[in-house]
Design a protein around this motif. Sequence first.
Motif, mmCIF file in Angstrom:
data_model
loop_
_atom_site.group_PDB
_atom_site.id
_atom_site.type_symbol
_atom_site.label_atom_id
_atom_site.label_comp_id
_atom_site.label_asym_id
_atom_site.label_seq_id
_atom_site.Cartn_x
_atom_site.Cartn_y
_atom_site.Cartn_z
ATOM 1 N N VAL A 194 0.859 -1.181 0.000
ATOM 2 C CA VAL A 194 0.000 0.000 0.000
ATOM 3 C C VAL A 194 0.900 1.237 0.000
ATOM 4 N N PHE A 195 0.632 2.147 -0.946
ATOM 5 C CA PHE A 195 1.347 3.418 -0.998
ATOM 6 C C PHE A 195 0.411 4.512 -0.522
ATOM 7 N N VAL A 196 0.833 5.246 0.505
ATOM 8 C CA VAL A 196 0.005 6.299 1.103
ATOM 9 C C VAL A 196 0.402 7.630 0.474
ATOM 10 N N ALA A 197 -0.564 8.314 -0.132
ATOM 11 C CA ALA A 197 -0.327 9.601 -0.781
ATOM 12 C C ALA A 197 -1.241 10.647 -0.171
ATOM 13 N N GLY A 198 -0.883 11.905 -0.375
ATOM 14 C CA GLY A 198 -1.697 12.985 0.159
ATOM 15 C C GLY A 198 -0.884 14.237 0.383
ATOM 16 N N PRO A 199 -1.545 15.355 0.580
ATOM 17 C CA PRO A 199 -0.827 16.611 0.806
ATOM 18 C C PRO A 199 -0.187 16.631 2.191
ATOM 19 N N PRO A 200 0.716 17.546 2.441
ATOM 20 C CA PRO A 200 1.303 17.655 3.788
ATOM 21 C C PRO A 200 0.248 17.985 4.838
ATOM 22 N N ARG A 201 0.493 17.477 6.057
ATOM 23 C CA ARG A 201 -0.358 17.730 7.232
ATOM 24 C C ARG A 201 -1.792 17.234 7.036
#
Length: 481
Positions: free
Chosen positions: A40-47
């Motif tokens: 699983v690769f977790v992506a998303g913007p900071p904070r």
Amino acid sequence: MTKTQAQLSDLPDDTLAVVTRWNPEGAAELEAGRGPRLGVFVAGPPRAGKSTLVRGLRAVDSAAVDFVEDPVDAGVVLMVLDAAAPLGREELAVLDVAAPPERPVIFALTKTDVHRDWVAVNERNRMLLARHSARFAEAEIHPVAASGSGVESLLAAILLTAGNEAGGARSAIESVLEQTRRMIVSTARSIRQAEPGAELRAERVQVLAHRDALRTERLAQLRSQVQLARVELMHEVAAQVRTSGATTRAEIDRADRATLARYPDRMAQLIRERGAVVDAAVTTRLDDLHTRMGVTPTALGSEFGLTDALSQEGPQQRHRGLEDRITILIGASVGLGLGGLLLSPLSMVPALDIATIPLTLALGALAAWWLTRARGHIAERAHVRQWATEALAHVRSHWEQFVLGRLLAAEAQIGEAVIADSRERALRVDERVAEIDAELRSLAVRFKGQLSSCERDLAAVDRGLRSVRKRAGELDLVDNA
């Protein structure tokens, strides 16, 4: 024997060896009857709360999924959104990079217990995702609280999505083979992108650039330093000659007859003293030249020594010419006239008139002798002064020859030392270049060998994949029959 173990044993020997070498963890899991864990690769913007969400998923079941650092190794992409505000361009850009079309995406909305209007944000996010891409038109966004509520349902959705994507048809060994294939492809790409021996080639260029340049620079520096030393030492010679000339003229002007007779010895002593100053100046300047050039000075031959520059024995005896005879006549005339003038009162006495004649002659002779002697002394001074001037010219020529000889000898010695040092340096450079060339050839062979090894291993894995997929197709036909 389990189904997984049977598949692993049915692989070609070369494929099994490649998997064991490249992916020992996957091979060990297959030997133990387990498949690889879901990546699983977790992506998303900071904070956005990614770290907190990962800790919560691991707390639920640490063995269910494996969080990877590269989306290429992931089976599912977990896109994390913040409930504080609807997603924007930054989130969509991260989503496009992390989730290619063939990769399933699970969306999670974090911090729902912190922001009261998260429901409106969630609806806005669903609308924006559907507008961004048709593949996200029916996407479900799973709310997760900061306290951990909703993590279990999110994990179940991840596992369910991964299972639906695989469709139950892809075996564990196929997953291991594909993972191994990605490892080999990534390594081969890194080998091709890396430039083997770049530092060695840069070093080769650098050492070759300085192979002969240093010799040229040092020889040019030697020429300039020798010219500068020549100017300085010629100036020193001229200064010492001027000093000797001034001293000589002053001493001759004050010299009596005895001093003039011994003056050649005094002149020789003065020349030796001034010559010692010139010798010291030359030695000091040449030592400085050797130091600047980094060469150890060596002793010069006797032909370059400062011998007695005043080789002449002394002035020749002055020739008494017509001037001396004229001086005698003038002296006698002046003496007779002076004697007659002085003895004129005695001529008034008849008894002493006869006595004035010898007295007048004596006074005339005395005056003539004194005038002749004074004229001879002056002429002797002029004669010695002329001799001293000519002697100093000879001394100056000798000193200049001495200085130029020492400079030429020093230049030749330093030049030979620089050339010898350059030869040794060139030899060391050639040896180093040969070593670099050998290392570059070895690197090139190793580079080609690594690529060839990757290509062979990749071909072996592809043969294993074709064998596994062919066997899976035959099993499906049997089951359908």
